[in-house]
Design a protein around this motif. Structure first.
Motif, PDB file in Angstrom:
ATOM      1  N   MET A  58     -52.671 -38.240 -27.843  1.00 16.06           N
ATOM      2  CA  MET A  58     -51.800 -38.770 -26.790  1.00 16.06           C
ATOM      3  C   MET A  58     -50.403 -39.037 -27.348  1.00 16.06           C
ATOM      4  N   ARG A  59     -50.324 -39.539 -28.565  1.00 17.05           N
ATOM      5  CA  ARG A  59     -49.016 -39.787 -29.176  1.00 17.05           C
ATOM      6  C   ARG A  59     -48.226 -38.481 -29.312  1.00 17.05           C
ATOM      7  N   ARG A  60     -48.898 -37.424 -29.747  1.00 14.64           N
ATOM      8  CA  ARG A  60     -48.219 -36.119 -29.869  1.00 14.64           C
ATOM      9  C   ARG A  60     -47.777 -35.607 -28.504  1.00 14.64           C
ATOM     10  N   LEU A  61     -48.656 -35.745 -27.518  1.00 19.90           N
ATOM     11  CA  LEU A  61     -48.333 -35.293 -26.162  1.00 19.90           C
ATOM     12  C   LEU A  61     -47.103 -36.022 -25.631  1.00 19.90           C
ATOM     13  N   LEU A  62     -47.074 -37.339 -25.807  1.00 23.43           N
ATOM     14  CA  LEU A  62     -45.951 -38.125 -25.306  1.00 23.43           C
ATOM     15  C   LEU A  62     -44.669 -37.833 -26.075  1.00 23.43           C
ATOM     16  N   GLY A  63     -44.802 -37.475 -27.358  1.00 24.83           N
ATOM     17  CA  GLY A  63     -43.632 -37.103 -28.142  1.00 24.83           C
ATOM     18  C   GLY A  63     -43.015 -35.792 -27.680  1.00 24.83           C
ATOM     19  N   GLN A  64     -43.835 -34.932 -27.073  1.00 23.91           N
ATOM     20  CA  GLN A  64     -43.363 -33.627 -26.614  1.00 23.91           C
ATOM     21  C   GLN A  64     -42.952 -33.620 -25.150  1.00 23.91           C
ATOM     22  N   ASN A  65     -43.380 -34.618 -24.384  1.00 25.07           N
ATOM     23  CA  ASN A  65     -43.146 -34.617 -22.945  1.00 25.07           C
ATOM     24  C   ASN A  65     -42.482 -35.931 -22.537  1.00 25.07           C
ATOM     25  N   GLU A  66     -41.180 -35.898 -22.344  1.00 27.00           N
ATOM     26  CA  GLU A  66     -40.422 -37.102 -22.019  1.00 27.00           C
ATOM     27  C   GLU A  66     -40.789 -37.673 -20.649  1.00 27.00           C
ATOM     28  N   ILE A  67     -41.073 -36.793 -19.692  1.00 25.52           N
ATOM     29  CA  ILE A  67     -41.445 -37.269 -18.346  1.00 25.52           C
ATOM     30  C   ILE A  67     -42.741 -38.065 -18.414  1.00 25.52           C
ATOM     31  N   ALA A  68     -43.743 -37.537 -19.128  1.00 19.87           N
ATOM     32  CA  ALA A  68     -45.016 -38.243 -19.276  1.00 19.87           C
ATOM     33  C   ALA A  68     -44.821 -39.566 -20.009  1.00 19.87           C
ATOM     34  N   ASN A  69     -43.983 -39.558 -21.040  1.00 16.83           N
ATOM     35  CA  ASN A  69     -43.700 -40.776 -21.784  1.00 16.83           C
ATOM     36  C   ASN A  69     -43.057 -41.824 -20.877  1.00 16.83           C
ATOM     37  N   ASN A  70     -42.100 -41.408 -20.065  1.00 16.06           N
ATOM     38  CA  ASN A  70     -41.450 -42.335 -19.134  1.00 16.06           C
ATOM     39  C   ASN A  70     -42.418 -42.849 -18.079  1.00 16.06           C
ATOM     40  N   LEU A  71     -43.307 -41.989 -17.585  1.00 16.77           N
ATOM     41  CA  LEU A  71     -44.314 -42.420 -16.608  1.00 16.77           C
ATOM     42  C   LEU A  71     -45.220 -43.499 -17.196  1.00 16.77           C
ATOM     43  N   LEU A  72     -45.685 -43.256 -18.411  1.00 16.95           N
ATOM     44  CA  LEU A  72     -46.588 -44.214 -19.042  1.00 16.95           C
ATOM     45  C   LEU A  72     -45.893 -45.548 -19.299  1.00 16.95           C
ATOM     46  N   ARG A  73     -44.680 -45.501 -19.791  1.00 14.82           N
ATOM     47  CA  ARG A  73     -43.928 -46.740 -20.032  1.00 14.82           C
ATOM     48  C   ARG A  73     -43.680 -47.502 -18.728  1.00 14.82           C
ATOM     49  N   ALA A  74     -43.313 -46.767 -17.683  1.00 10.17           N
ATOM     50  CA  ALA A  74     -43.070 -47.401 -16.383  1.00 10.17           C
ATOM     51  C   ALA A  74     -44.346 -48.033 -15.835  1.00 10.17           C
ATOM     52  N   MET A  75     -45.482 -47.410 -16.082  1.00  9.68           N
ATOM     53  CA  MET A  75     -46.752 -47.978 -15.622  1.00  9.68           C
ATOM     54  C   MET A  75     -47.021 -49.311 -16.324  1.00  9.68           C
ATOM     55  N   TYR A  76     -46.767 -49.364 -17.641  1.00  7.43           N
ATOM     56  CA  TYR A  76     -47.053 -50.596 -18.387  1.00  7.43           C
ATOM     57  C   TYR A  76     -46.083 -51.722 -18.091  1.00  7.43           C
ATOM     58  N   VAL A  77     -44.863 -51.408 -17.718  1.00  8.06           N
ATOM     59  CA  VAL A  77     -43.917 -52.481 -17.371  1.00  8.06           C
ATOM     60  C   VAL A  77     -43.845 -52.697 -15.866  1.00  8.06           C
ATOM     61  N   GLY A  78     -44.612 -51.942 -15.108  1.00 12.61           N
ATOM     62  CA  GLY A  78     -44.678 -52.086 -13.655  1.00 12.61           C
ATOM     63  C   GLY A  78     -45.992 -52.740 -13.245  1.00 12.61           C
ATOM     64  N   PRO A  79     -46.870 -51.965 -12.620  1.00 13.98           N
ATOM     65  CA  PRO A  79     -48.106 -52.550 -12.092  1.00 13.98           C
ATOM     66  C   PRO A  79     -49.029 -53.123 -13.171  1.00 13.98           C
ATOM     67  N   GLU A  80     -49.027 -52.540 -14.371  1.00 15.94           N
ATOM     68  CA  GLU A  80     -49.898 -53.053 -15.427  1.00 15.94           C
ATOM     69  C   GLU A  80     -49.394 -54.371 -16.014  1.00 15.94           C
ATOM     70  N   MET A  81     -48.226 -54.796 -15.575  1.00 12.04           N
ATOM     71  CA  MET A  81     -47.706 -56.090 -15.993  1.00 12.04           C
ATOM     72  C   MET A  81     -48.378 -57.217 -15.193  1.00 12.04           C
ATOM     73  N   ILE A  82     -48.791 -56.903 -13.963  1.00  9.25           N
ATOM     74  CA  ILE A  82     -49.374 -57.948 -13.118  1.00  9.25           C
ATOM     75  C   ILE A  82     -50.863 -57.757 -12.839  1.00  9.25           C
ATOM     76  N   PHE A  83     -51.372 -56.530 -12.942  1.00  4.83           N
ATOM     77  CA  PHE A  83     -52.764 -56.281 -12.570  1.00  4.83           C
ATOM     78  C   PHE A  83     -53.776 -57.077 -13.403  1.00  4.83           C
ATOM     79  N   PRO A  84     -53.664 -57.139 -14.729  1.00  6.20           N
ATOM     80  CA  PRO A  84     -54.674 -57.893 -15.481  1.00  6.20           C
ATOM     81  C   PRO A  84     -54.791 -59.352 -15.038  1.00  6.20           C
ATOM     82  N   ALA A  85     -53.670 -59.995 -14.776  1.00  5.30           N
ATOM     83  CA  ALA A  85     -53.713 -61.395 -14.342  1.00  5.30           C
ATOM     84  C   ALA A  85     -54.336 -61.515 -12.958  1.00  5.30           C
TER      85      ALA A  85
END
Length: 186
Positions: A58-85
């Motif tokens: 996954m690290r290699r994939l994200l290093g090669q694909n900026e769109i996927a990397n941005n999607l994953l980061r946005a997920m963790y600072v978006g809905p995944e910021m509030i869902f666990p709580a």
């Protein structure tokens, strides 16, 4: 009157609806586009867990694909910021509503065990947040990325194990509660 019985069912229903909404936001806003972009799923949906090799891929994939990397980061600072709580609160309120107690094998449950049951949703929430933070660090390429990559599979296993324990306990006490209601009606 027991403390759990004072939790209105509409509050639990509302919290469940909010959790479903945030889960839909995560799924359709990030997980599905990530799969469409990369042909792979995000590690958060590996219910059976994964290993460090999967994290490395996954690290290699994200290093090669900026769109996927941005999607994953946005997920963790978006809905995944509030869902666990939100989800941990839902699990806790459901447990409180079911009022774990009574007996097990004709012996009363120890109050410490009941408190331990109430702690499991918090364990789920901490593990989920830990997984999210470890993902951000592991896929961010900083000095702690390798350590976070090693920790990530363990946090995911802890998250799903604590979730499974919560669901088993909820099912157990729901069945026991239904059996006691049936006995009271006859």
């Amino acid at each position: 009157m027991n403390a759990g019985s004072r939790i209105p069912l509409r509050i639990i229903t509302l919290l469940a609806a909010i959790c479903l909404g945030v889960l839909a936001w995560t799924t359709f806003g990030f997980v599905v586009p990530f799969k469409h972009e990369t042909g792979q799923v995000v590690l958060d949906v590996y219910f059976a867990g994964y290993d460090e090799l999967t994290v490395g891929r996954m690290r290699r994939l994200l290093g090669q694909n900026e769109i996927a990397n941005n999607l994953l980061r946005a997920m963790y600072v978006g809905p995944e910021m509030i869902f666990p709580a939100l989800f941990a609160a839902l699990l806790l309120l459901v447990l409180m509503r079911l009022r774990p107690g009574g007996s097990y094998s004709a012996r009363p449950l120890d109050p410490f065990l009941v408190k331990l049951v109430y702690a499991v949703p918090f364990l789920y929430g901490f593990a989920d947040y830990g997984e999210n933070i470890s993902s951000l660090v592991a896929f961010g390429g900083g000095v702690r990325a390798d350590q976070a990559a090693q920790l990530l599979p363990w946090l995911t296993r802890l998250k799903f194990a604590s979730l499974a324990i919560c669901l088993i306990v909820i099912a157990r006490f729901a069945i026991i509660g239904a059996m006691h209601q049936d006995k009271g009606e006859t």
